[in-house]
Design an enzyme around this catalytic site. Structure first.
Site, mmCIF file in Angstrom:
data_model
loop_
_atom_site.group_PDB
_atom_site.id
_atom_site.type_symbol
_atom_site.label_atom_id
_atom_site.label_comp_id
_atom_site.label_asym_id
_atom_site.label_seq_id
_atom_site.Cartn_x
_atom_site.Cartn_y
_atom_site.Cartn_z
ATOM 1 N N CYS A 13 0.867 -1.171 0.000
ATOM 2 C CA CYS A 13 0.000 0.000 0.000
ATOM 3 C C CYS A 13 0.907 1.225 0.000
ATOM 4 C CB CYS A 13 -0.904 0.012 1.233
ATOM 5 S SG CYS A 13 -0.007 0.214 2.791
ATOM 6 N N HIS A 41 5.714 -4.898 8.860
ATOM 7 C CA HIS A 41 5.639 -6.289 9.301
ATOM 8 C C HIS A 41 5.911 -7.241 8.138
ATOM 9 C CE1 HIS A 41 3.256 -5.596 13.278
ATOM 10 N NE2 HIS A 41 4.562 -5.468 13.418
ATOM 11 N N HIS A 74 3.792 2.075 11.318
ATOM 12 C CA HIS A 74 2.610 1.966 12.170
ATOM 13 C C HIS A 74 2.473 3.140 13.132
ATOM 14 C CE1 HIS A 74 3.342 -2.413 11.158
ATOM 15 N NE2 HIS A 74 2.106 -2.208 10.741
ATOM 16 N N CYS A 96 2.722 6.042 8.331
ATOM 17 C CA CYS A 96 1.751 6.088 7.237
ATOM 18 C C CYS A 96 0.872 7.332 7.397
ATOM 19 C CB CYS A 96 0.892 4.832 7.265
ATOM 20 S SG CYS A 96 -0.536 4.912 6.152
ATOM 21 N N HIS A 124 -1.311 -4.711 18.704
ATOM 22 C CA HIS A 124 -0.703 -4.255 17.452
ATOM 23 C C HIS A 124 -0.021 -2.902 17.656
ATOM 24 C CE1 HIS A 124 -0.313 -3.079 13.216
ATOM 25 N NE2 HIS A 124 -0.463 -4.378 12.934
ATOM 26 N N GLU A 126 0.278 -0.384 15.721
ATOM 27 C CA GLU A 126 -0.502 0.763 15.241
ATOM 28 C C GLU A 126 -1.477 1.227 16.315
ATOM 29 O OE1 GLU A 126 -4.035 1.766 12.091
ATOM 30 O OE2 GLU A 126 -2.440 0.438 11.361
#
Length: 678
Positions: A13, A41, A74, A96, A124, A126
């Site tokens: 992405c 990741h 993240h 991001c 996670h 993020e």
């Protein structure tokens, strides 16, 4: 021998591609750097960066003095950034852009006094990063966890809440959470912070999985988006394999399949995906089932967009402020609502829906944030010049929106092109301000087009003249007595009003406006009013039309005769005084006369001595003349005492007017008001 089918949106992405580009640029520039945690990741990417001297660290003690720290894609909380900078390390932010947006939203909403709910995997990075931008966030893994949290304390349903999500959260889980908040909470705000690329990748993978015997999902087992991609595929296909690289492919199990789908997580690098694809095609002795080759799809996904370029995309989301567009690249496209059209009545829902293809114009490319601002109306303007040149050559009529007013006239947007209309050509009367046309849709004739000077001139008046001429001809061709028209009042005179019935003016006499008695037409109509009128008579040679407005089926005389009879009493309103008496309205449209002799039980010189205009009085109906539609009324009849019937009979033959009365003593007096005593 299976057919391999490829999901076009698979692979990196924008956020992952951007983070990797930042790290590789640092390596190429000779910057000594490390990444805070794994940059993305994917074990292969991490190993490749380590080979270039950029290794991941999780604590400052592991980071040598002066080394640049690259923040993972993240994201991290502000406390970590402050500690890194306080330790003297330069920072490169590879977060991001979509994740960074959530950081700002969470921080801003909490500052407004709201409790931030984060939907995502509590373990996670993020989610850790998002939570770091709040003081007291609540993290829920799924809809069930949210419902349990709300049920544990009923007071939580009343507090201001705001829901944000991990960018890779499953769309269906987010929808469930949104529904729970709408149903149970009174003060909750729901913000969709899912990544459009993630949503599209999951949708494509789901559709492909439903059509295939087996699915291959390429990506690292630790990658959240890869795991969720595999979960989506398992909802539609029983056989799903998550493979980190080509040598993990279950080739023997794939040989007896008919269709095998291939997709990849957002952190799967292109070289790994290509290796998997090549291995499958060679070992299974087959080819890709899509019309485009893997190499073409991969090249398209990495394509760069430039400002001023025409691009085509697919609508992926529609909000109140913008339309999200998938351009098939790593950039996220969006169209602000005001870049869709100049039409003030333009409604996005009427023209666009999710899944539509749309041609746009790239007006600003932000490589740092990975976004492209797009415009549909500017692309329409480029195309519009061709249409306007044709219209100018043919003196054609065009439709546009009035967007500006200036000293000389108006500016009308026609297909996105500015068209100047001089004040004399606006079609407005001198006393009407041009601003009345702002934000309205108008038709105009294109009279001049100079593309080199970017000048276009038009005339609204020219169109109006032609339109009125055509309408006038149509009316005179089809006019007949009794025909109804929806007209507009153009002017008002003392004797009536002129009504435009669509290209032709007709006159409604004051007596034909209403059944009620009025002194001036302005009592019932004003300029600009819409009237339902019908033709009473017309003269083709003199171009004159007489119109009526009173509804013939509602004759008030019939209503009066059904309601009242001779001898009845009624409350009436005095509408006009004359020397011989007063006219009074019994019901709207029906007047009666109260003769001066019937206005009072005493002699009066003029009607104004007894009543005045506008006054409501009670009268007796003494006569109804149906043939001449006339009514006689009397106030006096209600003031004089009634004479018994027996006495009335005994007085039969007596004169109508008694001149003198004799009392018991024989004295004779003249009746009151008739003369002196004898």
């Amino acid at each position: 021998m299976p057919e391999i089918r490829w999901a076009p949106s698979a692979g990196f992405c924008f956020g992952v591609a951007r983070a990797l580009a930042i790290a590789q640029k640092a390596a190429e520039d000779g910057i000594v750097a490390c990444t805070w945690g794994e940059l993305i990741h994917n074990r292969h990417v991490v190993e490749k960066l380590e080979a270039q001297g950029i290794a991941p660290v999780s604590k400052l003690a592991s980071c040598p003095e002066g080394v640049t720290v690259i923040l993972r894609s993240h994201g991290v909380g502000p406390r970590i950034i402050e500690e890194i900078e306080r330790a003297g390390h330069p920072v490169l932010d590879a977060t991001c852009p979509f994740v960074a947006r959530i950081h700002k939203l969470a921080q801003a909403k909490e500052s407004e006094g709201k409790t931030v709910l984060i939907l995502g995997d509590p373990a996670h990075p993020e989610v850790y990063g998002i939570a770091g931008w709040c003081h007291a966030p609540v993290v829920v893994a799924d809809a069930a966890a949210l419902k349990n949290w709300l049920s544990a304390d009923a007071a939580r349903r009343e507090i201001p809440l705001v829901l944000v999500t991990q960018t890779t959260a499953p769309r269906r889980e987010w929808e469930k959470c949104a529904e729970i908040l709408k149903r149970l909470c009174t003060n909750a705000e729901i913000i969709d912070t899912m990544c459009d690329a993630t949503v599209k990748r999951q949708q494509e993978a789901g559709r492909l999985a439903a059509e295939c015997d087996a699915m291959i999902v390429v990506g690292d087992e630790k990658s959240s988006n890869t795991q969720k991609l595999a979960e989506v595929c398992r909802q539609f296909c029983e056989t799903v394999y998550l493979v980190p690289q080509a040598d993990a492919l279950p080739l023997d199990e794939l040989r007896d399949k008919t269709n095998v789908g291939l997709t990849a997580g957002a952190s799967a690098p292109p070289w790994i995906i290509e290796e998997v694809y090549v291995t499958m095609t060679e070992e299974l002795n087959t080819g890709i089932g899509n019309e485009e080759s893997f190499e073409a799809l991969l090249e398209q996904s990495l394509k760069t967009i430039h400002s001023g370029e025409k691009v085509r995309g697919v609508v992926t989301n529609i909000t109140n402020t913008e339309v999200h567009v998938d351009l098939g690249t790593k950039h996220a496209g969006y169209i602000p609502v005001d870049e869709l059209s100049d039409d003030p009545d333009y409604k996005v829902a009427d023209h666009l829906k999710i899944g539509d293809e749309i041609d746009t114009y790239a007006i600003r490319v932000n490589d740092l944030e990975g976004t492209v601002m797009l415009s549909k109306k500017r692309l329409d303007a480029v195309r519009g010049w061709d249409d306007l040149e044709d219209a100018g050559a043919n003196q054609a009529i065009m439709t546009g929106i009035v967007t500006e007013e200036n000293k000389g006239g108006l500016v009308v947007s026609v297909h996105g092109v500015r068209v100047f209309v001089p004040a004399s050509q606006t079609g407005l009367a001198k006393d009407v301000p041009m601003s009345t046309l702002l934000k309205t849709k108008v038709k105009l004739r294109i009279t001049e087009v100079n593309r080199a000077r970017r000048r276009v001139v038009g005339s609204i008046r020219a169109y109006q003249v032609e339109e009125r001429r055509a309408l006038s001809e149509a009316i005179w061709d089809n006019i007949e007595v009794g025909r109804h028209f929806n007209g507009v009042v153009k002017s008002i005179m003392s004797y009536g009003t002129f009504v435009d019935i669509g290209g032709v003016d007709g006159m409604v006499h004051i007596s034909e406006l209403t059944w009620s008695r009025i002194a001036h037409p302005s009592e019932v109509v004003k300029v600009g009013d819409k009237l339902d009128v019908y033709v009473l008579s017309f003269d083709r040679e003199k171009k004159k039309i007489s119109l009526g407005h009173k509804e013939r089926g509602q004759d008030p005389w019939s209503k009066f005769t059904e309601t009242y009879h001779v001898g009845d009493t009624a409350k009436v309103r005095v509408v006009k005084l004359m020397p011989f008496g007063a006219f009074a309205e019994v019901i709207p449209g029906v007047d009666g006369l109260i003769h001066i002799s019937q206005l009072s039980d005493r002699r009066i010189v003029r009607p104004a001595d007894a009543v005045m205009e506008g006054q409501t009085v009670t009268v007796k109906i003494t006569e109804i003349d149906n043939e001449r539609k006339k009514i006689s009324l009397s106030i006096r009849a209600l003031l004089e005492p009634e004479v018994p019937e027996a006495e009335q009979a005994s007085r039969a033959g007596e004169p109508d007017e008694i001149v003198a009365i004799a009392d018991e003593s024989g004295t004779t007096t003249v009746a009151e008001g008739l003369g002196e005593e004898e």
